[in-house]
Design a protein around this motif. Structure first.
Motif, PDB file in Angstrom:
ATOM      1  N   ARG A  12      25.861  -4.373  64.221  1.00  0.00           N
ATOM      2  CA  ARG A  12      24.320  -5.366  64.358  1.00  0.00           C
ATOM      3  C   ARG A  12      23.960  -5.628  62.596  1.00  0.00           C
ATOM      4  O   ARG A  12      23.925  -4.457  61.858  1.00  0.00           O
ATOM      5  N   GLY A  13      23.328  -7.031  62.276  1.00  0.00           N
ATOM      6  CA  GLY A  13      23.071  -6.777  60.706  1.00  0.00           C
ATOM      7  C   GLY A  13      22.266  -7.886  60.601  1.00  0.00           C
ATOM      8  O   GLY A  13      22.303  -8.740  61.466  1.00  0.00           O
ATOM      9  N   GLN A  14      21.675  -8.085  58.837  1.00  0.00           N
ATOM     10  CA  GLN A  14      21.378  -9.317  58.954  1.00  0.00           C
ATOM     11  C   GLN A  14      22.613 -10.226  57.823  1.00  0.00           C
ATOM     12  O   GLN A  14      23.024  -9.619  57.279  1.00  0.00           O
ATOM     13  N   GLU A  25       9.202 -28.847  43.918  1.00  0.00           N
ATOM     14  CA  GLU A  25       9.819 -28.528  42.251  1.00  0.00           C
ATOM     15  C   GLU A  25      10.148 -26.906  42.815  1.00  0.00           C
ATOM     16  O   GLU A  25      10.557 -26.001  41.754  1.00  0.00           O
ATOM     17  N   GLY A  26       9.908 -26.533  43.771  1.00  0.00           N
ATOM     18  CA  GLY A  26      10.698 -25.082  43.318  1.00  0.00           C
ATOM     19  C   GLY A  26      12.146 -24.550  44.592  1.00  0.00           C
ATOM     20  O   GLY A  26      12.405 -26.096  45.078  1.00  0.00           O
ATOM     21  N   LEU A  27      12.101 -24.042  45.137  1.00  0.00           N
ATOM     22  CA  LEU A  27      13.274 -23.385  45.880  1.00  0.00           C
ATOM     23  C   LEU A  27      12.645 -22.364  47.482  1.00  0.00           C
ATOM     24  O   LEU A  27      11.507 -21.690  47.441  1.00  0.00           O
ATOM     25  N   VAL A  28      13.079 -22.822  48.493  1.00  0.00           N
ATOM     26  CA  VAL A  28      13.187 -21.960  50.008  1.00  0.00           C
ATOM     27  C   VAL A  28      13.773 -21.200  49.893  1.00  0.00           C
ATOM     28  O   VAL A  28      14.824 -21.456  50.302  1.00  0.00           O
ATOM     29  N   VAL A  29      13.251 -19.722  50.204  1.00  0.00           N
ATOM     30  CA  VAL A  29      14.583 -18.738  50.706  1.00  0.00           C
ATOM     31  C   VAL A  29      14.468 -18.588  52.008  1.00  0.00           C
ATOM     32  O   VAL A  29      13.068 -17.940  52.469  1.00  0.00           O
ATOM     33  N   SER A  30      15.019 -18.483  52.788  1.00  0.00           N
ATOM     34  CA  SER A  30      15.151 -18.302  54.307  1.00  0.00           C
ATOM     35  C   SER A  30      16.118 -16.963  55.010  1.00  0.00           C
ATOM     36  O   SER A  30      16.730 -17.258  54.254  1.00  0.00           O
ATOM     37  N   ALA A  31      15.110 -16.565  55.542  1.00  0.00           N
ATOM     38  CA  ALA A  31      16.418 -14.883  55.673  1.00  0.00           C
ATOM     39  C   ALA A  31      16.989 -15.147  56.129  1.00  0.00           C
ATOM     40  O   ALA A  31      16.815 -15.704  56.475  1.00  0.00           O
ATOM     41  N   GLY A  32      17.698 -14.214  56.373  1.00  0.00           N
ATOM     42  CA  GLY A  32      18.667 -14.408  57.463  1.00  0.00           C
ATOM     43  C   GLY A  32      18.226 -13.908  58.379  1.00  0.00           C
ATOM     44  O   GLY A  32      18.001 -13.140  58.601  1.00  0.00           O
ATOM     45  N   ALA A  33      19.369 -14.425  59.428  1.00  0.00           N
ATOM     46  CA  ALA A  33      19.234 -14.038  61.209  1.00  0.00           C
ATOM     47  C   ALA A  33      19.841 -13.118  61.351  1.00  0.00           C
ATOM     48  O   ALA A  33      20.474 -12.402  61.072  1.00  0.00           O
ATOM     49  N   GLN A  34      19.339 -12.229  62.373  1.00  0.00           N
ATOM     50  CA  GLN A  34      19.947 -10.919  62.486  1.00  0.00           C
ATOM     51  C   GLN A  34      20.934 -11.800  63.445  1.00  0.00           C
ATOM     52  O   GLN A  34      21.306 -12.131  64.315  1.00  0.00           O
ATOM     53  N   VAL A  35      21.902 -10.937  63.256  1.00  0.00           N
ATOM     54  CA  VAL A  35      23.481 -10.726  63.873  1.00  0.00           C
ATOM     55  C   VAL A  35      24.468  -9.507  64.574  1.00  0.00           C
ATOM     56  O   VAL A  35      23.324  -8.409  63.794  1.00  0.00           O
ATOM     57  N   SER A  36      24.020  -9.507  65.626  1.00  0.00           N
ATOM     58  CA  SER A  36      25.208  -8.277  66.343  1.00  0.00           C
ATOM     59  C   SER A  36      26.491  -9.050  67.197  1.00  0.00           C
ATOM     60  O   SER A  36      26.307 -10.467  67.811  1.00  0.00           O
ATOM     61  N   GLY A  37      26.970  -8.073  67.684  1.00  0.00           N
ATOM     62  CA  GLY A  37      27.818  -8.397  68.906  1.00  0.00           C
ATOM     63  C   GLY A  37      29.136  -6.849  68.849  1.00  0.00           C
ATOM     64  O   GLY A  37      28.864  -6.120  68.347  1.00  0.00           O
ATOM     65  N   VAL A  38      30.152  -7.909  69.039  1.00  0.00           N
ATOM     66  CA  VAL A  38      30.916  -6.729  69.764  1.00  0.00           C
ATOM     67  C   VAL A  38      32.446  -6.893  69.526  1.00  0.00           C
ATOM     68  O   VAL A  38      32.998  -8.450  69.777  1.00  0.00           O
ATOM     69  N   SER A  39      33.355  -6.792  68.272  1.00  0.00           N
ATOM     70  CA  SER A  39      34.882  -6.894  68.254  1.00  0.00           C
ATOM     71  C   SER A  39      35.210  -5.791  69.527  1.00  0.00           C
ATOM     72  O   SER A  39      35.362  -4.535  69.208  1.00  0.00           O
ATOM     73  N   VAL A  40      36.203  -6.539  69.526  1.00  0.00           N
ATOM     74  CA  VAL A  40      37.006  -5.810  70.395  1.00  0.00           C
ATOM     75  C   VAL A  40      38.993  -5.952  70.192  1.00  0.00           C
ATOM     76  O   VAL A  40      38.778  -6.990  69.439  1.00  0.00           O
TER      77      VAL A  40
END
Length: 192
Positions: free
Chosen positions: A29-31, A41-56
């Motif tokens: 699980r992570g960001q 004239e500016g920048l918009v910072v989009s926060a990263g989505a939550q990521v989760s899963g299972v690695s097999v």
């Protein structure tokens, strides 16, 4: 304790199959990464989505004792769509009742039968899909009933990380993971 591996004769890299299977699953699980997008004239910072899963791991996947779960919604959705389409086709003959056909009552019956034929075909197709769905549900039930027997055989296996094979302590013969899964499936009654 178990017997040494029949392939290499050693015991130091031997592990119980359920332990190999469980150890081969990692939960994470992570960001996600933040994304910067220019806006005016500016920048918009989009926060990263939550990521989760299972690695097999490949070994854990090869030793998975159970058949993969099947999706169920596709056949039922197809039946609903076919019934709706068949109902639309069935409206065609009813709309033709008001117009008198050129040929009398006999031609009216033939005309209604010909116009109703597509609806009949669609309903037959929906019936076949219902039959396939019932077969799939019965196969799933049979698999679930066989899981305890399959698990019993699966839990008796030992995996040698050096040889990459599975064996039973009393059998003394090294099996490939695919052959081991066949034996487990046969014990559970869900062999293909």
């Amino acid at each position: 304790m178990t017997e040494p591996c029949p392939g290499c004769g050693l015991l130091d890299r031997v592990q119980h199959v359920p332990a190999v299977y469980q150890g081969g699953h990692s939960f994470y699980r992570g960001q996600g990464a933040a994304v910067v997008v220019p806006a005016g004239e500016g920048l918009v910072v989009s926060a990263g989505a939550q990521v989760s899963g299972v690695s097999v791991t490949a070994v854990a996947r090869a030793l998975d004792p159970f058949p993969p779960p099947r999706r169920r919604g596709g056949l039922l959705a197809a039946v609903i769509v076919l019934v709706l389409v068949g109902s639309c086709f069935l409206l065609l003959p009813f709309s033709a009742f008001d117009d008198p056909p050129p040929g009398g009552a006999g031609s009216k019956v033939v005309g209604v039968a010909v116009v109703s034929l597509p609806a009949l075909c669609v309903y037959v197709a929906a019936g076949v899909l219902v039959w396939l769905y019932v077969r799939r549900v019965r196969a799933d039930r049979r698999q679930r009933r066989g899981v305890p027997a399959a698990r019993q055989v699966w839990e008796q296996g030992w995996f040698c990380h050096r040889c990459g094979g599975v064996y039973f302590a009393e059998a003394g013969r090294l099996l490939t993971p695919a052959h081991f899964r066949q034996l487990v499936a046969r014990a559970g009654g869900y062999e293909r």
